[in-house]
Design an enzyme around this catalytic site. Sequence first.
Site, PDB file in Angstrom:
ATOM      1  N   GLY A  16       0.819  -1.214   0.000  1.00  0.00           N
ATOM      2  CA  GLY A  16       0.000   0.000   0.000  1.00  0.00           C
ATOM      3  C   GLY A  16       0.849   1.258   0.000  1.00  0.00           C
ATOM      4  N   THR A  42       5.409  -7.100   3.804  1.00  0.00           N
ATOM      5  CA  THR A  42       5.144  -8.493   4.166  1.00  0.00           C
ATOM      6  C   THR A  42       4.959  -9.354   2.921  1.00  0.00           C
ATOM      7  OG1 THR A  42       4.087  -7.785   6.197  1.00  0.00           O
ATOM      8  CG2 THR A  42       3.585 -10.015   5.450  1.00  0.00           C
ATOM      9  N   CYS A  43       4.168  -8.880   1.982  1.00  0.00           N
ATOM     10  CA  CYS A  43       3.830  -9.706   0.816  1.00  0.00           C
ATOM     11  C   CYS A  43       5.073 -10.192   0.087  1.00  0.00           C
ATOM     12  CB  CYS A  43       2.928  -8.905  -0.129  1.00  0.00           C
ATOM     13  SG  CYS A  43       2.657  -9.731  -1.693  1.00  0.00           S
ATOM     14  N   CYS A  48       3.211 -13.509   0.947  1.00  0.00           N
ATOM     15  CA  CYS A  48       2.642 -14.151  -0.252  1.00  0.00           C
ATOM     16  C   CYS A  48       3.683 -14.722  -1.211  1.00  0.00           C
ATOM     17  CB  CYS A  48       1.802 -13.160  -1.044  1.00  0.00           C
ATOM     18  SG  CYS A  48       0.911 -11.977  -0.062  1.00  0.00           S
ATOM     19  N   LYS A  51       6.065 -17.459   0.215  1.00  0.00           N
ATOM     20  CA  LYS A  51       5.153 -18.578   0.539  1.00  0.00           C
ATOM     21  C   LYS A  51       4.818 -19.364  -0.722  1.00  0.00           C
ATOM     22  CE  LYS A  51       1.193 -18.270  -0.190  1.00  0.00           C
ATOM     23  NZ  LYS A  51       0.211 -17.517   0.580  1.00  0.00           N
ATOM     24  N   LYS A  52       4.472 -18.656  -1.795  1.00  0.00           N
ATOM     25  CA  LYS A  52       4.089 -19.353  -3.030  1.00  0.00           C
ATOM     26  C   LYS A  52       5.280 -20.141  -3.583  1.00  0.00           C
ATOM     27  CE  LYS A  52       0.802 -19.968  -6.271  1.00  0.00           C
ATOM     28  NZ  LYS A  52       0.266 -19.152  -7.341  1.00  0.00           N
ATOM     29  N   TYR A  99      10.878  -2.823  -6.612  1.00  0.00           N
ATOM     30  CA  TYR A  99      10.057  -1.875  -5.852  1.00  0.00           C
ATOM     31  C   TYR A  99      10.794  -0.541  -5.690  1.00  0.00           C
ATOM     32  CZ  TYR A  99       5.998  -4.600  -4.524  1.00  0.00           C
ATOM     33  OH  TYR A  99       4.800  -5.267  -4.549  1.00  0.00           O
ATOM     34  N   GLY A 177      -3.222 -22.787  14.909  1.00  0.00           N
ATOM     35  CA  GLY A 177      -4.065 -21.872  14.141  1.00  0.00           C
ATOM     36  C   GLY A 177      -4.798 -22.641  13.059  1.00  0.00           C
ATOM     37  N   TYR A 180      -5.436 -18.981   7.177  1.00  0.00           N
ATOM     38  CA  TYR A 180      -4.643 -19.076   5.938  1.00  0.00           C
ATOM     39  C   TYR A 180      -3.215 -19.579   6.200  1.00  0.00           C
ATOM     40  CZ  TYR A 180      -7.710 -15.882   3.184  1.00  0.00           C
ATOM     41  OH  TYR A 180      -8.724 -15.280   2.490  1.00  0.00           O
ATOM     42  N   VAL A 183      -2.761 -23.225   7.689  1.00  0.00           N
ATOM     43  CA  VAL A 183      -3.130 -24.266   6.727  1.00  0.00           C
ATOM     44  C   VAL A 183      -2.116 -24.335   5.573  1.00  0.00           C
ATOM     45  CG1 VAL A 183      -4.872 -24.817   4.986  1.00  0.00           C
ATOM     46  CG2 VAL A 183      -5.582 -24.288   7.319  1.00  0.00           C
ATOM     47  N   GLU A 184      -1.729 -23.167   5.070  1.00  0.00           N
ATOM     48  CA  GLU A 184      -0.773 -23.169   3.957  1.00  0.00           C
ATOM     49  C   GLU A 184       0.577 -23.754   4.382  1.00  0.00           C
ATOM     50  OE1 GLU A 184      -2.500 -19.430   1.331  1.00  0.00           O
ATOM     51  OE2 GLU A 184      -0.758 -19.086   2.587  1.00  0.00           O
ATOM     52  N   GLY A 265      -3.158 -15.248  13.623  1.00  0.00           N
ATOM     53  CA  GLY A 265      -3.589 -13.927  13.181  1.00  0.00           C
ATOM     54  C   GLY A 265      -2.438 -12.932  13.226  1.00  0.00           C
ATOM     55  N   HIS A 439     -13.415 -27.649 -22.980  1.00  0.00           N
ATOM     56  CA  HIS A 439     -13.298 -29.069 -22.722  1.00  0.00           C
ATOM     57  C   HIS A 439     -11.961 -29.615 -23.217  1.00  0.00           C
ATOM     58  CE1 HIS A 439     -14.789 -33.089 -22.016  1.00  0.00           C
ATOM     59  NE2 HIS A 439     -14.368 -33.442 -23.214  1.00  0.00           N
ATOM     60  N   GLU A 444     -14.886 -26.497 -16.554  1.00  0.00           N
ATOM     61  CA  GLU A 444     -16.123 -26.615 -17.336  1.00  0.00           C
ATOM     62  C   GLU A 444     -17.314 -27.015 -16.446  1.00  0.00           C
ATOM     63  OE1 GLU A 444     -16.399 -29.915 -20.297  1.00  0.00           O
ATOM     64  OE2 GLU A 444     -14.478 -30.553 -19.472  1.00  0.00           O
TER      65      GLU A 444
HETATM   66  P1  NDP Z   1      -6.305 -15.834  10.146  1.00  0.00           P
HETATM   67  O1  NDP Z   1      -7.131 -14.746  10.697  1.00  0.00           O
HETATM   68  O2  NDP Z   1      -6.576 -16.364   8.792  1.00  0.00           O
HETATM   69  O3  NDP Z   1      -6.334 -17.068  11.135  1.00  0.00           O
HETATM   70  C1  NDP Z   1      -5.992 -16.934  12.487  1.00  0.00           C
HETATM   71  C2  NDP Z   1      -6.256 -18.262  13.140  1.00  0.00           C
HETATM   72  O4  NDP Z   1      -5.780 -18.242  14.469  1.00  0.00           O
HETATM   73  C3  NDP Z   1      -7.739 -18.593  13.193  1.00  0.00           C
HETATM   74  O5  NDP Z   1      -7.867 -19.963  12.938  1.00  0.00           O
HETATM   75  C4  NDP Z   1      -8.111 -18.251  14.624  1.00  0.00           C
HETATM   76  O6  NDP Z   1      -9.174 -19.018  15.101  1.00  0.00           O
HETATM   77  C5  NDP Z   1      -6.829 -18.634  15.341  1.00  0.00           C
HETATM   78  N1  NDP Z   1      -6.618 -17.926  16.601  1.00  0.00           N
HETATM   79  C6  NDP Z   1      -6.568 -16.599  16.808  1.00  0.00           C
HETATM   80  N2  NDP Z   1      -6.291 -16.326  18.092  1.00  0.00           N
HETATM   81  C7  NDP Z   1      -6.146 -17.498  18.718  1.00  0.00           C
HETATM   82  C8  NDP Z   1      -5.850 -17.884  20.054  1.00  0.00           C
HETATM   83  N3  NDP Z   1      -5.635 -16.983  21.006  1.00  0.00           N
HETATM   84  N4  NDP Z   1      -5.780 -19.188  20.326  1.00  0.00           N
HETATM   85  C9  NDP Z   1      -5.987 -20.126  19.392  1.00  0.00           C
HETATM   86  N5  NDP Z   1      -6.272 -19.825  18.107  1.00  0.00           N
HETATM   87  C10 NDP Z   1      -6.354 -18.532  17.781  1.00  0.00           C
HETATM   88  O7  NDP Z   1      -4.803 -15.314  10.313  1.00  0.00           O
HETATM   89  P2  NDP Z   1      -3.424 -15.836   9.714  1.00  0.00           P
HETATM   90  O8  NDP Z   1      -2.434 -15.559  10.789  1.00  0.00           O
HETATM   91  O9  NDP Z   1      -3.529 -17.220   9.197  1.00  0.00           O
HETATM   92  O10 NDP Z   1      -3.217 -14.864   8.497  1.00  0.00           O
HETATM   93  C11 NDP Z   1      -3.260 -13.433   8.685  1.00  0.00           C
HETATM   94  C12 NDP Z   1      -3.908 -12.759   7.520  1.00  0.00           C
HETATM   95  O11 NDP Z   1      -3.022 -12.795   6.423  1.00  0.00           O
HETATM   96  C13 NDP Z   1      -5.179 -13.439   7.039  1.00  0.00           C
HETATM   97  O12 NDP Z   1      -6.304 -12.860   7.627  1.00  0.00           O
HETATM   98  C14 NDP Z   1      -5.172 -13.251   5.563  1.00  0.00           C
HETATM   99  O13 NDP Z   1      -6.003 -12.178   5.235  1.00  0.00           O
HETATM  100  C15 NDP Z   1      -3.726 -12.937   5.220  1.00  0.00           C
HETATM  101  N6  NDP Z   1      -3.154 -14.057   4.445  1.00  0.00           N
HETATM  102  C16 NDP Z   1      -3.647 -14.302   3.215  1.00  0.00           C
HETATM  103  C17 NDP Z   1      -3.156 -15.334   2.466  1.00  0.00           C
HETATM  104  C18 NDP Z   1      -3.726 -15.599   1.108  1.00  0.00           C
HETATM  105  O14 NDP Z   1      -4.399 -14.718   0.577  1.00  0.00           O
HETATM  106  N7  NDP Z   1      -3.524 -16.764   0.548  1.00  0.00           N
HETATM  107  C19 NDP Z   1      -2.085 -16.191   2.958  1.00  0.00           C
HETATM  108  C20 NDP Z   1      -1.657 -15.860   4.283  1.00  0.00           C
HETATM  109  C21 NDP Z   1      -2.180 -14.835   4.980  1.00  0.00           C
HETATM  110  P3  NDP Z   1     -10.696 -18.673  14.780  1.00  0.00           P
HETATM  111  O15 NDP Z   1     -10.905 -18.990  13.328  1.00  0.00           O
HETATM  112  O16 NDP Z   1     -11.455 -19.589  15.672  1.00  0.00           O
HETATM  113  O17 NDP Z   1     -10.882 -17.240  15.080  1.00  0.00           O
END
Ligand code: NDP
Length: 462
Positions: A16, A42-43, A48, A51-52, A99, A177, A180, A183-184, A265, A439, A444
């Site tokens: 930004g 960060t990106c 991002c 990571k990719k 950049y 957690g 995103y 899981v990634e 988060g 196809h 599709e």
């Molecule tokens: P997310 O908000 O996606 O996930 C945070 C996770 O942590 C959730 O599962 C949340 O649980 C859990 N959580 C939060 N606080 C606690 C706690 N005190 N104890 C246990 N669990 C907790 O954040 P991320 O850190 O994964 O990613 C940050 C941001 O970065 C994302 O919001 C996304 O927008 C961006 N991002 C985007 C990507 C993409 O576009 N591919 C890739 C990586 C990041 P609950 O769900 O229950 O709240």
Amino acid sequence: MSSYDYDLFVIGGGSGGVRSARMAASLGKKVAIAEEYRFGGTCVIRGCVPKKLFVYASQFHEHFEDSAGYGWTVGETSFDWTKLIENKDREIARLEGLYRKGLDNAGAEILETRAELVDAHTVRLVKQNRTVTAERIVIAVGGGPNPHVALPGHEFCISSNEAFHLEKLPKSILIAGGGYIAVEFANVFHGLGVETTLIYRGLEILSRFDQDMRHGLHEAMEAKGIRILCQDVIEEVTRTPTGELAARTKNNELLTVETVMLALGRDPATRGLGLEQAGVKVDERGAIIVDEYSRTSVPSIFALGDVTDRVQLTPVAIHEAMCFIETEYRGNPTSPDHELIPTAVFSQPEIGTVGLSEEEAAKRFEELEVYRAQFRPMKATLSGRAEKTIMKLIVNAADRRVVGAHILGHDAGEMAQILGITLKAGCTKDDFDRTMAVHPTAAEELVTMYSPSYRIRNGERV
Ligand code: NDP
């Protein structure tokens, strides 16, 4: 002639910040941009992009396995983590250079320092220990991983920041957690051969996504060998005498692993920024409060991107920057549009999505038609890999508009981008139906699901 040193001063050289500085400078404004770490934010530096690259790296072992069904014999393979890191760092340095070059070419002054607010028009350059003034100030400092200081032993854990620079690949990892990043990275580490466990407090991973995507991905990850513990949290992390980490969970599991990663988060990076002194208001999470034109409580100070915690995504920060430029420097007041943002989770398989989940749509509309297809992707026929693709369209029955589109499978992120256009354009299911299929592709299916799989009426499946 302005009485300020600059027309615009930008704090933060991420997506930004760089975009607003570059655009303003190219419009002839006198601009400076300060960054305390590396340009790209960060990106580019630790999000991002690297990571990719890691995702690609982690997919090769499946490619090697899959090739056998297609007649290939792949010799002995091995993976070199250090080489991946070196190559990744080289690419990131190249992008950072681009950049800087973009800013330079536009005529923006680059300042390698932390900058903090003094008042509505004054910024302190920490490294140089001097102050400068600007007519407008943009704060685009982003955020950082939530360190979860309430967790005993959090100091032993890493975040995604460190995951990009580990000296060696751990043998085992526990990732906390269910969003995103968790899981990634669980998929990345597993793909690189690390014994991986994911622990998430809720019922199912990826809380804000469509249920089908969440279950489908959960199953696919477990089938690959990733252990997923739901409805559990880490309560304490300790160092064992052998140097490993022991994580005790609420459900009384004791997990001994080499590395624990927290992905709970990201918090806005507003601490020590001088916001209070300058009169810039923040919310309870420390995110800067802005109006619909990204203006803070101080009229000359604007904030955009993750630091405002609206939607934490790179393209959103860039869009907010473009709206700021339009509003402030082109005389065309434009507020950011946060509706229908397509997004992807680069898990394996990927999730690509735009619009409302079935659950969200059911709360907003009286009757929904849900079109759902589940199939084995063509590549898996000869490779023999047990995997499935899921596609879903959520349609508001009243006007036939497609209000949500969700895909779990290969290239779902690529498809989400195109689907984003169709939803933004307000396409109806009939528009999808009269579109010719390409196809043979997986996509599709999106134009060949002719009758609803089921309906939701007043929140109930019928
Ligand atoms: P997310 O908000 O996606 O996930 C945070 C996770 O942590 C959730 O599962 C949340 O649980 C859990 N959580 C939060 N606080 C606690 C706690 N005190 N104890 C246990 N669990 C907790 O954040 P991320 O850190 O994964 O990613 C940050 C941001 O970065 C994302 O919001 C996304 O927008 C961006 N991002 C985007 C990507 C993409 O576009 N591919 C890739 C990586 C990041 P609950 O769900 O229950 O709240």
